[in-house]
Structures are given as C-alpha cells and as structure tokens.
Design a protein around this motif. Structure first.
Motif, short mmCIF file in Angstrom:
data_model
loop_
_atom_site.label_atom_id
_atom_site.label_comp_id
_atom_site.label_asym_id
_atom_site.label_seq_id
_atom_site.Cartn_x
_atom_site.Cartn_y
_atom_site.Cartn_z
N HIS A 75 0.83 -1.21 0.00
CA HIS A 75 0.00 0.00 0.00
C HIS A 75 0.86 1.25 0.00
N ARG A 76 0.22 2.39 -0.09
CA ARG A 76 0.92 3.67 -0.14
C ARG A 76 0.83 4.38 1.21
N VAL A 77 1.77 5.28 1.42
CA VAL A 77 1.73 6.14 2.60
C VAL A 77 0.75 7.27 2.32
N ASP A 78 -0.19 7.51 3.24
CA ASP A 78 -1.08 8.65 3.15
C ASP A 78 -0.35 9.80 3.85
N THR A 79 0.36 10.61 3.07
CA THR A 79 1.22 11.63 3.65
C THR A 79 0.44 12.69 4.42
N HIS A 80 -0.74 13.05 3.94
CA HIS A 80 -1.54 14.05 4.65
C HIS A 80 -1.95 13.50 6.02
N TRP A 81 -2.48 12.28 6.03
CA TRP A 81 -2.91 11.65 7.28
C TRP A 81 -1.73 11.42 8.23
N LEU A 82 -0.63 10.86 7.70
CA LEU A 82 0.53 10.58 8.55
C LEU A 82 1.10 11.87 9.12
N GLY A 83 1.16 12.91 8.32
CA GLY A 83 1.63 14.21 8.82
C GLY A 83 0.80 14.69 9.99
N GLU A 84 -0.52 14.53 9.89
CA GLU A 84 -1.39 14.91 11.00
C GLU A 84 -1.07 14.09 12.24
N GLN A 85 -0.84 12.78 12.06
CA GLN A 85 -0.52 11.91 13.20
C GLN A 85 0.80 12.31 13.86
N LEU A 86 1.73 12.79 13.05
CA LEU A 86 3.06 13.15 13.56
C LEU A 86 3.15 14.62 13.96
N GLY A 87 2.06 15.36 13.77
CA GLY A 87 2.03 16.75 14.20
C GLY A 87 2.75 17.71 13.29
N GLY A 88 2.77 17.41 12.00
CA GLY A 88 3.45 18.30 11.06
C GLY A 88 2.94 18.09 9.65
N ARG A 89 3.71 18.59 8.71
CA ARG A 89 3.35 18.46 7.31
C ARG A 89 4.44 17.65 6.60
N ILE A 90 4.00 16.60 5.89
CA ILE A 90 4.93 15.73 5.18
C ILE A 90 4.95 16.09 3.70
N GLY A 91 6.15 16.18 3.16
CA GLY A 91 6.34 16.41 1.74
C GLY A 91 7.32 15.41 1.18
N ARG A 92 7.34 15.24 -0.12
CA ARG A 92 8.27 14.34 -0.78
C ARG A 92 9.65 14.99 -0.78
#
Length: 169
Positions: A75-92
């Motif tokens: 499966h793929r990483v849901d970067t928006h969701w994971l960023g929320e879980q980690l308390g920040g913003r995830i980008g490539r």
C-alpha cells in the motif's frame, strides 16, 4: 529468485549497509539482482514473495526535517494523514535531500548505513510477515530481515501509515 552471482559485486553504499547491519549483530545475505528492481512489485516478483513483504524505504520531509518511512509494498503512505498523526506536514524529499540524508540514491535507500541517524517510522503492516525484504543501498540489492529487527536497527517507531490501520505494540 535472482540469478546466482559467480562473484560478489561491491558498491560503497552496500558496503556501508553491510557494516551497519554487522554493528547491530546481523549478517544477512545481500541479494544482488541482474537488473535494478525499482518498484516493490518488481522486487516481490524477483524474490517470489508477497508484495507486502517488501519494505519500501521512502524519504520524506516532516516540516523540512528528513524522515524515513519503511512501508509495506502492499500500500501507499497517506502523507496528509501521517503528517497529522506526527504533528506536522509531510512532503516528498528531493533526490538531493535523499542523497544528503542517507548517502544513498532513490531506488536503493536502505534502512541503515546513513551518514547520521534519520528519524524513522516502520509501517506496522510489515509485522504481519515473518520475513521482509529491504533495499541494501543500491537499486540492485535487497536483504531479508524481520519487522522487529527493522525497528531495532533503525531505532524506528512502529507506525500506521494510512487511516484504518493500527500501530503494533
């Protein structure tokens, strides 16, 4: 399985990964493919294993800090969701950031062997498999390991990488 090699190839990044694994008490067999396996599906097919057993090493930025996410190839990483879980913003991460953070290039990034520790998150879906396969520093290399060893050798945090999944203990 990949074709048998008559001699063991050498590559500086793979040598660093092998040394880092040895420092952690591991001596896995590094498998060299004849051709680069640039997708989880290609790696799974070449190894004759399930797609979910492939631990993709993905470098992202979390609020400009490089992070490594080891995720199941299923499966793929849901970067928006994971960023929320980690308390920040995830980008490539750019290829330059990947190279600087890991000392390796996209397509061959290993969980270890980096110039300095990289904050790491390990997909809890990988815990479902007795054996998982990770890149060994070059796009033609992988090595077998376990979920528990991935967490241990990386100092990683077991983490769900998309909604609806739960973190393993």
């Amino acid at each position: 399985m990949p074709a048998e090699q008559t001699s063991t190839p050498s590559h500086a990044a793979v040598d660093r990964v092998t040394a880092a694994l040895a420092e952690q008490g591991l001596a896995p067999r590094i498998v060299w493919f004849d051709d680069a396996v640039t997708t989880a599906q290609l790696a799974a097919d070449a190894l004759g294993v399930e797609l979910g057993q492939i631990a993709n090493s993905l470098v992202f930025t979390l609020d400009d800090e490089p992070i490594l996410v080891l995720t199941s190839g299923a499966h793929r990483v849901d970067t928006h969701w994971l960023g929320e879980q980690l308390g920040g913003r995830i980008g490539r991460a750019s290829k330059e950031v990947v190279k600087e953070a890991t000392g390796q290039v996209i397509g061959g990034v290993a969980p270890v062997g980096h110039p300095a520790p990289v904050r790491t998150f390990v997909d809890t879906d990988l815990a479902a498999y007795d054996e998982v396969w990770a890149a060994a520093g070059h796009a033609k290399t992988v090595f077998p390991t376990t979920f528990d060893d991935l967490v241990r050798i990386t100092g990683g945090t077991p983490t769900a990488v998309e909604p609806g999944r739960t973190a393993a203990s």
